[in-house]
Design a protein around this motif. Structure first.
Motif, PDB file in Angstrom:
ATOM      1  N   ARG A  37       8.343  50.660 -14.837  1.00  0.00           N
ATOM      2  CA  ARG A  37       7.972  52.017 -15.279  1.00  0.00           C
ATOM      3  C   ARG A  37       6.468  52.224 -15.170  1.00  0.00           C
ATOM      4  NH1 ARG A  37      10.782  55.131 -19.090  1.00  0.00           N
ATOM      5  NH2 ARG A  37       8.773  55.719 -19.901  1.00  0.00           N
ATOM      6  N   HIS A  38       5.730  51.156 -15.406  1.00  0.00           N
ATOM      7  CA  HIS A  38       4.272  51.245 -15.460  1.00  0.00           C
ATOM      8  C   HIS A  38       3.671  51.015 -14.078  1.00  0.00           C
ATOM      9  CE1 HIS A  38       5.639  50.234 -19.505  1.00  0.00           C
ATOM     10  NE2 HIS A  38       4.659  51.050 -19.877  1.00  0.00           N
ATOM     11  N   PHE A  39       2.681  51.803 -13.761  1.00  0.00           N
ATOM     12  CA  PHE A  39       1.980  51.612 -12.489  1.00  0.00           C
ATOM     13  C   PHE A  39       0.525  51.993 -12.649  1.00  0.00           C
ATOM     14  CE2 PHE A  39       3.946  55.740 -12.506  1.00  0.00           C
ATOM     15  CZ  PHE A  39       3.034  56.601 -11.946  1.00  0.00           C
ATOM     16  N   GLU A  40      -0.276  51.523 -11.730  1.00  0.00           N
ATOM     17  CA  GLU A  40      -1.719  51.729 -11.780  1.00  0.00           C
ATOM     18  C   GLU A  40      -2.163  52.486 -10.538  1.00  0.00           C
ATOM     19  OE1 GLU A  40      -3.570  47.907 -12.252  1.00  0.00           O
ATOM     20  OE2 GLU A  40      -2.210  47.362 -13.864  1.00  0.00           O
ATOM     21  N   ILE A  41      -3.115  53.381 -10.750  1.00  0.00           N
ATOM     22  CA  ILE A  41      -3.689  54.136  -9.634  1.00  0.00           C
ATOM     23  C   ILE A  41      -5.195  53.917  -9.652  1.00  0.00           C
ATOM     24  CG2 ILE A  41      -4.097  56.424  -8.650  1.00  0.00           C
ATOM     25  CD1 ILE A  41      -1.485  57.341  -9.894  1.00  0.00           C
TER      26      ILE A  41
END
Length: 89
Positions: A37-41
């Motif tokens: 669910r978690h992601f980094e940009i």
């Protein structure tokens, strides 16, 4: 579409827009075929952390706008821990 937009569930007026041209990398943990669910940009202004039940769909859309090479798999927590112990030897 010129930007990726995220809205807060509690208040849709609370949102952020990240222009596709400013995004350098997007990454998420992937276990088998399951995307976290978690992601980094990462952008030219810094790193942003997001969570979405549709993170897999978001990453597919991002590939269309910024290219495959900028959408990456992030190491899982277990991989990070294993890396720490390998470095100490």
């Amino acid at each position: 579409e010129t930007a990726l937009e995220f809205y807060a569930d509690a208040n849709v007026e609370d949102y952020i827009q990240l222009p596709w041209t400013s995004i350098t990398t997007i990454g998420a943990n992937v276990s088998g075929k399951r995307v976290s669910r978690h992601f980094e940009i990462w952008t030219d202004k810094g790193k942003f952390l997001f969570a979405s039940k549709d993170s897999g769909k978001i990453l597919k859309i991002a590939r269309e706008h910024i290219g495959n090479d900028k959408v990456v798999r992030l190491p899982t927590l277990l991989q990070k821990i294993a890396g720490i112990f390998k470095k100490k030897k």
